[in-house]
Scaffold this motif. Sequence first.
Motif, mmCIF file in Angstrom:
data_model
loop_
_atom_site.group_PDB
_atom_site.id
_atom_site.type_symbol
_atom_site.label_atom_id
_atom_site.label_comp_id
_atom_site.label_asym_id
_atom_site.label_seq_id
_atom_site.Cartn_x
_atom_site.Cartn_y
_atom_site.Cartn_z
ATOM 1 N N GLU A 223 49.480 -30.228 12.842
ATOM 2 C CA GLU A 223 49.145 -31.620 12.531
ATOM 3 C C GLU A 223 47.743 -31.982 12.984
ATOM 4 O OE1 GLU A 223 53.588 -31.365 12.745
ATOM 5 O OE2 GLU A 223 51.935 -30.682 13.998
ATOM 6 N N CYS A 224 47.276 -31.339 14.058
ATOM 7 C CA CYS A 224 45.937 -31.648 14.576
ATOM 8 C C CYS A 224 44.862 -31.172 13.605
ATOM 9 C CB CYS A 224 45.739 -30.998 15.944
ATOM 10 S SG CYS A 224 46.918 -31.558 17.196
ATOM 11 N N CYS B 56 49.701 -36.216 22.055
ATOM 12 C CA CYS B 56 48.434 -36.871 22.347
ATOM 13 C C CYS B 56 48.258 -36.918 23.859
ATOM 14 C CB CYS B 56 48.414 -38.289 21.773
ATOM 15 S SG CYS B 56 48.381 -38.348 19.962
ATOM 16 N N SER C 137 48.049 -38.882 14.908
ATOM 17 C CA SER C 137 47.498 -40.221 15.134
ATOM 18 C C SER C 137 47.419 -40.448 16.632
ATOM 19 C CB SER C 137 48.375 -41.279 14.458
ATOM 20 O OG SER C 137 47.877 -42.576 14.712
ATOM 21 N N ASN D 29 48.653 -29.379 19.286
ATOM 22 C CA ASN D 29 49.734 -28.984 18.384
ATOM 23 C C ASN D 29 50.890 -28.368 19.171
ATOM 24 O OD1 ASN D 29 50.748 -28.595 15.632
ATOM 25 N ND2 ASN D 29 50.576 -26.421 16.082
ATOM 26 N N THR E 184 45.370 -30.771 10.273
ATOM 27 C CA THR E 184 45.530 -31.382 8.954
ATOM 28 C C THR E 184 45.359 -32.890 8.989
ATOM 29 O OG1 THR E 184 47.920 -31.532 9.301
ATOM 30 C CG2 THR E 184 47.110 -29.560 8.207
ATOM 31 N N GLU E 185 44.957 -33.419 10.157
ATOM 32 C CA GLU E 185 44.721 -34.850 10.336
ATOM 33 C C GLU E 185 45.983 -35.682 10.107
ATOM 34 O OE1 GLU E 185 41.427 -36.076 7.976
ATOM 35 O OE2 GLU E 185 39.960 -34.884 9.086
ATOM 36 N N ARG E 186 47.138 -35.067 10.327
ATOM 37 C CA ARG E 186 48.382 -35.838 10.265
ATOM 38 C C ARG E 186 48.652 -36.552 11.596
ATOM 39 N NH1 ARG E 186 53.003 -32.287 7.074
ATOM 40 N NH2 ARG E 186 51.769 -31.812 5.210
ATOM 41 N N CYS F 129 44.374 -34.351 20.517
ATOM 42 C CA CYS F 129 45.615 -33.855 19.922
ATOM 43 C C CYS F 129 45.881 -32.416 20.352
ATOM 44 C CB CYS F 129 45.510 -33.945 18.395
ATOM 45 S SG CYS F 129 46.952 -33.309 17.523
#
Length: 395
Positions: free
Chosen positions: A224-225, A247, A231, A240, A227-229, A238
């Motif tokens: 996710e870090c 976070c 937040s 993963n 792929t900019e998923r 971030c």
Amino acid sequence: GPVWLQPSPPPQSSPPTELHPCHTCRGLVDSFNKGLERTIRDNFGGGNTAWEEEKLSKYKDSETRLVEVLESVCSKSDFECHRLLELSEELVESWWFHKQQEAPDLFQWLCSDSLKLCCPSGTFGPSCLPCPGGTEKPCGGYGQCEGEGTRGGSGRCDCQSGYGGEACGQCGLGYFEADRNASHLVCSACFGPCARCSGPEESNCLQCKKGWALHHLKCVDIDECGTERASCGANQFCVNTEGSYECRDCAKACLGCMGAGPGRCKKCSPGYQQVGSKCLDVDECETEVCPGENQQCENTEGSYRCVCTEGYKQIEGICVKEQIPESAGFFSEMTEDELVVLQQMFFGVIICALATLAAKGDLVFTAIFIGAVAAMTGYWLSERSDRVLEGFIKG
């Protein structure tokens, strides 16, 4: 490959729900039956038991026994039981005297047929409808029918872990059919990240859980870090994780960062400066930052503080010289009586020494000895003699 374990979901505390009136009625009947067992060998206990049993009917089916049982059927704190007993006392009396033979099951007669609070096993609701899966095996034996046995509930099946469907006749999310026949279903867990699968192996995945992507029948973790998923906050970075991300807070030296530590800062926080690739603490004490008199600077992480120099203490923001108390004399803590006794001991030692020297025939020491004795005599005869004598006795 890794061994995947299916963690049990943590227990969730839910607010206590009120008991359905059917459960209260069942408890009342159970307590009533225990009262019957407790009094099964009792009798009237009067002076002429045989006459009482003949004229007043036998104790076994007497009103006396009924009253004794009903008096203890509800605990003092069970309000619902007392309320239900008050509403149904006439029905219980009717059953006791007239219906026992044709309706020996008090629960069925009172709770289901008369008060209509309960349903037969495997049914639910006002009309006592069958639970999903049938009355013989509600919810296939792999779940609980909501409201079963009562005149309430929705009849929905609350399936055991690993089972799903309207009547718990299917395997749930993350499980596959390991064995099935006409009356039996065994559901086993899929490989860790698989949501649906055809077997227990990593390559048997058909659908992946959230945070994973299906690739050649295997579930691959999504970063996710990358792929900019993710937040995360302005001063966080971030990280993963398996199937998700975390976070984490940036270092204190950073205003925004790309990772952990002072070497991954986007910008340095106030009180820090860029030294090479890192944000390091600025030593503010290298400059004159504490203008107050008798103050000195102490550097801290990202800042500094002003403290008083040794021998001074801060009072209302000003460093004031500490007052050192004068050292007390040897006799300062002694009472007056103790001083008097000490004086007597000193004079006694002096007189003894003079007496020893006078005994040798020395006229000078003899004269001094006589003078000292005269002085002591005068002191003892003075107005303080009583007090000195009292102090000497105490000593």
